[in-house]
Design an enzyme around this catalytic site. Structure first.
Site, PDB file in Angstrom:
ATOM      1  CE  LYS A 205      51.826  42.344  38.626  1.00 34.41           C
ATOM      2  NZ  LYS A 205      52.938  43.029  37.965  1.00 34.41           N
ATOM      3  NE  ARG A 239      50.682  42.554  31.588  1.00 35.63           N
ATOM      4  CZ  ARG A 239      50.327  41.616  32.463  1.00 35.63           C
ATOM      5  NH1 ARG A 239      50.014  41.943  33.703  1.00 35.63           N
ATOM      6  NH2 ARG A 239      50.301  40.358  32.098  1.00 35.63           N
TER       7      ARG A 239
HETATM    8  C1  7PJ Z   1      53.610  42.637  34.322  1.00 34.16           C
HETATM    9  C2  7PJ Z   1      53.813  42.220  33.017  1.00 34.16           C
HETATM   10  C3  7PJ Z   1      53.897  43.990  34.664  1.00 34.16           C
HETATM   11  C4  7PJ Z   1      54.541  44.304  32.369  1.00 34.16           C
HETATM   12  C5  7PJ Z   1      53.096  40.569  34.194  1.00 34.16           C
HETATM   13  C6  7PJ Z   1      50.822  39.641  36.605  1.00 34.16           C
HETATM   14  C7  7PJ Z   1      52.137  39.012  36.336  1.00 34.16           C
HETATM   15  N1  7PJ Z   1      54.273  43.046  32.031  1.00 34.16           N
HETATM   16  N2  7PJ Z   1      53.499  40.909  32.949  1.00 34.16           N
HETATM   17  N3  7PJ Z   1      54.365  44.777  33.653  1.00 34.16           N
HETATM   18  N4  7PJ Z   1      53.149  41.589  35.048  1.00 34.16           N
HETATM   19  N5  7PJ Z   1      54.996  45.159  31.444  1.00 34.16           N
HETATM   20  O1  7PJ Z   1      50.072  40.083  35.749  1.00 34.16           O
HETATM   21  O2  7PJ Z   1      50.489  39.647  37.810  1.00 34.16           O
HETATM   22  O3  7PJ Z   1      53.781  44.450  35.810  1.00 34.16           O
HETATM   23  S1  7PJ Z   1      52.607  38.954  34.606  1.00 34.16           S
END
Ligand code: 7PJ
Length: 261
Positions: A205, A239
């Site tokens: 990010k 994640r």
């Molecule tokens: C997140 C997500 C996060 C959860 C995305 C990216 C954007 N779900 N989905 N937490 N980010 N739970 O992967 O940069 O931070 S999409």
């Protein structure tokens, strides 16, 4: 939790996994590297992204979820805010829902309840289209994240979604400046008083880009530092895009926290 984007415009691996075969191969590799969960997303929520219809999202996500469950026997999480996608994902054998809008969309709470699945509730301020335009908080950890997530947990419980099925995520990068993100991570232990498992997503990010001055393909080392700190501050699911390296960082961190291997 390994990230499998099936959006044409995902910012870091955009378009690369659109084809079903590619998606499966990528998931297989993340599982081999030690991922316990594959998170499938069909709506890009990167800053500036435009909304998709539930049908577009379903068309992207459903074949991948079905194949991951049937062919790889994977534990699949579906990154969606759409009640239609939640219902279909559950019917196809998904094991978890991950909603960056914390079940606030019309019909999402009842779809999630009906699915019988665990749900991750994430905090965000604004919508992807404009969420990074001057996000403001008086005190990001206490007043917004803990209060917001606490309120969402209460709303879920009041509607009949048992708290044993909930996970929480402070939502790094979702309507937050780099300073907000850094403070949230440093003080994330405050979220533990909600007594629910914490999931975090910081992989590649822009908070890493802003601190280190690195483009998206050079953010792994920064992401590993964040992963280690997140584990120390109580995160239990990370994640990430880079599963193997992250698992090494996590296992090393965990050994120190346990003072043993
Ligand atoms: C997140 C997500 C996060 C959860 C995305 C990216 C954007 N779900 N989905 N937490 N980010 N739970 O992967 O940069 O931070 S999409």
């Amino acid at each position: 939790m390994g990230i499998l984007n099936v959006t044409p415009d995902s910012f870091s691996d955009g378009g690369h996994h659109l084809a079903l075969d590619d998606a499966l191969r990528h998931a297989e590799r993340m599982l081999a590297e030690g991922a316990a969960i594959i998170d499938v997303g069909g709506e890009s929520t990167r800053p500036g992204a435009l909304p998709v219809t539930p049908q577009q999202e379903l068309d992207r996500v459903a074949p991948v979820v079905e194949a991951l469950v049937r062919e790889l026997d994977a534990l699949v999480s579906v990154d969606t805010s759409s009640p239609e996608v939640m219902r279909e994902a559950a019917a196809l054998g998904a094991g978890m829902l991950n909603d960056v809008r914390a079940l606030e969309r019309e019909g999402a709470l009842s779809a999630a309840i009906g699915s019988g699945l665990p749900v991750c509730l994430m905090h965000r301020q604004g919508e992807p289209r404009d969420m990074q335009q001057a996000p403001r908080y008086d005190e990001p950890v206490e007043e917004v994240v803990a209060d917001y997530l606490g309120a969402r947990v209460a709303a879920c419980e009041a509607a009949g979604l048992r708290r044993e099925r909930l996970l929480l995520d402070p939502g790094f990068g979702f309507g937050k400046t780099v300073e907000h993100n850094l403070r949230l991570l440093n003080r994330m232990d405050r979220l533990s008083r909600l007594e629910l498992p914490l999931l975090v997503g910081m992989s590649r990010k822009s908070m890493i880009g802003k601190v280190l001055g690195r483009p998206v393909e050079e953010r792994l080392s920064g992401g590993l530092a964040l992963a280690a700190l997140a584990v120390d501050r109580g995160a239990r699911i990370l994640r990430v895009h880079d599963v193997g390296p992250t698992l090494d960082a996590v296992n090393m961190t965990w050994a120190v926290l346990k003072e043993g291997c």
